[in-house]
Design a protein around this motif. Structure first.
Motif, PDB file in Angstrom:
ATOM      1  N   UNK A   1     -55.959  -2.961  38.016  1.00 43.87           N
ATOM      2  CA  UNK A   1     -55.265  -3.571  39.155  1.00 43.87           C
ATOM      3  C   UNK A   1     -54.708  -4.952  38.805  1.00 43.87           C
ATOM      4  N   UNK A   2     -55.406  -5.683  37.950  1.00 41.69           N
ATOM      5  CA  UNK A   2     -54.918  -6.998  37.530  1.00 41.69           C
ATOM      6  C   UNK A   2     -53.731  -6.844  36.585  1.00 41.69           C
ATOM      7  N   UNK A   3     -53.856  -5.922  35.635  1.00 44.60           N
ATOM      8  CA  UNK A   3     -52.808  -5.749  34.626  1.00 44.60           C
ATOM      9  C   UNK A   3     -51.585  -5.005  35.157  1.00 44.60           C
ATOM     10  N   UNK A   4     -51.755  -4.214  36.166  1.00 45.49           N
ATOM     11  CA  UNK A   4     -50.652  -3.443  36.755  1.00 45.49           C
ATOM     12  C   UNK A   4     -50.599  -3.715  38.256  1.00 45.49           C
ATOM     13  N   UNK A   5     -50.061  -4.854  38.675  1.00 50.88           N
ATOM     14  CA  UNK A   5     -50.064  -5.208  40.098  1.00 50.88           C
ATOM     15  C   UNK A   5     -49.306  -4.231  40.990  1.00 50.88           C
ATOM     16  N   UNK A   6     -48.488  -3.375  40.403  1.00 48.62           N
ATOM     17  CA  UNK A   6     -47.749  -2.407  41.220  1.00 48.62           C
ATOM     18  C   UNK A   6     -48.625  -1.232  41.665  1.00 48.62           C
ATOM     19  N   UNK A   7     -49.817  -1.099  41.080  1.00 52.40           N
ATOM     20  CA  UNK A   7     -50.725  -0.022  41.484  1.00 52.40           C
ATOM     21  C   UNK A   7     -51.222  -0.254  42.904  1.00 52.40           C
ATOM     22  N   UNK A   8     -51.369   0.799  43.633  1.00 51.82           N
ATOM     23  CA  UNK A   8     -51.905   0.731  44.995  1.00 51.82           C
ATOM     24  C   UNK A   8     -53.235   1.492  45.006  1.00 51.82           C
ATOM     25  N   UNK A   9     -54.167   0.994  45.755  1.00 54.82           N
ATOM     26  CA  UNK A   9     -55.496   1.589  45.824  1.00 54.82           C
ATOM     27  C   UNK A   9     -55.788   1.984  47.264  1.00 54.82           C
ATOM     28  N   UNK A  10     -56.151   3.235  47.457  1.00 51.46           N
ATOM     29  CA  UNK A  10     -56.593   3.705  48.770  1.00 51.46           C
ATOM     30  C   UNK A  10     -58.055   4.095  48.632  1.00 51.46           C
ATOM     31  N   UNK A  11     -58.858   3.637  49.564  1.00 54.52           N
ATOM     32  CA  UNK A  11     -60.292   3.898  49.512  1.00 54.52           C
ATOM     33  C   UNK A  11     -60.695   4.729  50.718  1.00 54.52           C
ATOM     34  N   UNK A  12     -61.413   5.787  50.456  1.00 55.87           N
ATOM     35  CA  UNK A  12     -61.958   6.633  51.518  1.00 55.87           C
ATOM     36  C   UNK A  12     -63.461   6.747  51.284  1.00 55.87           C
ATOM     37  N   UNK A  13     -64.210   6.576  52.334  1.00 50.80           N
ATOM     38  CA  UNK A  13     -65.659   6.651  52.214  1.00 50.80           C
ATOM     39  C   UNK A  13     -66.204   7.995  52.655  1.00 50.80           C
ATOM     40  N   UNK A  14     -67.354   8.316  52.155  1.00 51.17           N
ATOM     41  CA  UNK A  14     -68.065   9.532  52.541  1.00 51.17           C
ATOM     42  C   UNK A  14     -69.540   9.180  52.648  1.00 51.17           C
ATOM     43  N   UNK A  15     -70.178   9.681  53.671  1.00 50.24           N
ATOM     44  CA  UNK A  15     -71.615   9.467  53.825  1.00 50.24           C
ATOM     45  C   UNK A  15     -72.314  10.804  53.956  1.00 50.24           C
ATOM     46  N   UNK A  16     -73.549  10.804  53.548  1.00 55.42           N
ATOM     47  CA  UNK A  16     -74.409  11.962  53.736  1.00 55.42           C
ATOM     48  C   UNK A  16     -75.567  11.486  54.606  1.00 55.42           C
ATOM     49  N   UNK A  17     -75.482  11.694  55.905  1.00 56.91           N
ATOM     50  CA  UNK A  17     -76.502  11.150  56.804  1.00 56.91           C
ATOM     51  C   UNK A  17     -77.935  11.524  56.411  1.00 56.91           C
ATOM     52  N   UNK A  18     -78.154  12.768  56.011  1.00 60.05           N
ATOM     53  CA  UNK A  18     -79.515  13.182  55.651  1.00 60.05           C
ATOM     54  C   UNK A  18     -80.004  12.454  54.400  1.00 60.05           C
ATOM     55  N   UNK A  19     -79.164  12.419  53.364  1.00 51.84           N
ATOM     56  CA  UNK A  19     -79.558  11.753  52.117  1.00 51.84           C
ATOM     57  C   UNK A  19     -79.719  10.252  52.336  1.00 51.84           C
ATOM     58  N   UNK A  20     -78.820   9.640  53.115  1.00 53.04           N
ATOM     59  CA  UNK A  20     -78.911   8.204  53.374  1.00 53.04           C
ATOM     60  C   UNK A  20     -80.156   7.863  54.193  1.00 53.04           C
ATOM     61  N   UNK A  21     -80.466   8.675  55.171  1.00 54.05           N
ATOM     62  CA  UNK A  21     -81.656   8.444  55.991  1.00 54.05           C
ATOM     63  C   UNK A  21     -82.916   8.493  55.111  1.00 54.05           C
ATOM     64  N   UNK A  22     -82.999   9.514  54.255  1.00 55.93           N
ATOM     65  CA  UNK A  22     -84.162   9.653  53.379  1.00 55.93           C
ATOM     66  C   UNK A  22     -84.225   8.505  52.366  1.00 55.93           C
ATOM     67  N   UNK A  23     -83.082   8.129  51.806  1.00 56.52           N
ATOM     68  CA  UNK A  23     -83.041   7.016  50.854  1.00 56.52           C
ATOM     69  C   UNK A  23     -83.484   5.713  51.476  1.00 56.52           C
ATOM     70  N   UNK A  24     -83.052   5.463  52.691  1.00 53.67           N
ATOM     71  CA  UNK A  24     -83.448   4.244  53.391  1.00 53.67           C
ATOM     72  C   UNK A  24     -84.943   4.260  53.714  1.00 53.67           C
ATOM     73  N   UNK A  25     -85.459   5.411  54.116  1.00 55.52           N
ATOM     74  CA  UNK A  25     -86.904   5.525  54.375  1.00 55.52           C
ATOM     75  C   UNK A  25     -87.700   5.194  53.116  1.00 55.52           C
ATOM     76  N   UNK A  26     -87.267   5.745  51.980  1.00 53.94           N
ATOM     77  CA  UNK A  26     -87.968   5.501  50.710  1.00 53.94           C
ATOM     78  C   UNK A  26     -87.914   4.019  50.336  1.00 53.94           C
TER      79      UNK A  26
END
Length: 80
Positions: free
Chosen positions: A44-69
């Motif tokens: 991104x620094x070397x090629x300022x013309x690049x565009x970045x799109x970010x999409x998130x994904x969550x796994x409620x069951x895995x996240x809940x268990x990970x947080x419990x641990x």
């Protein structure tokens, strides 16, 4: 046809699968993704013309268990 992330990985050293960065379930800790993020930042620094799109994904069951641990480990960890 080659994916844009494969080209970025080859050009900037991010390796395979640059399109995904995984976090530890329930935490904000990145799982083996530091090299990918550094390569993406370089691109991104070397090629300022690049565009970045970010999409998130969550796994409620895995996240809940990970947080419990995490909370359990924090409670039983010796205090210094």
């Amino acid at each position: 046809m080659t994916s844009p992330f494969a080209l970025l990985g080859a050009a900037f050293g991010g390796g395979e699968g640059m399109q995904y960065v995984e976090f530890e379930p329930g935490l904000a800790t990145i799982r083996d993704g530091k090299k990918k993020i550094e390569a993406l930042a370089t691109a991104l620094v070397e090629k300022p013309s690049l565009k970045l799109e970010i999409a998130g994904y969550v796994s409620p069951d895995a996240d809940r268990e990970g947080l419990k641990q995490y909370l359990l480990q924090r409670k039983v960890r010796p205090r210094s």
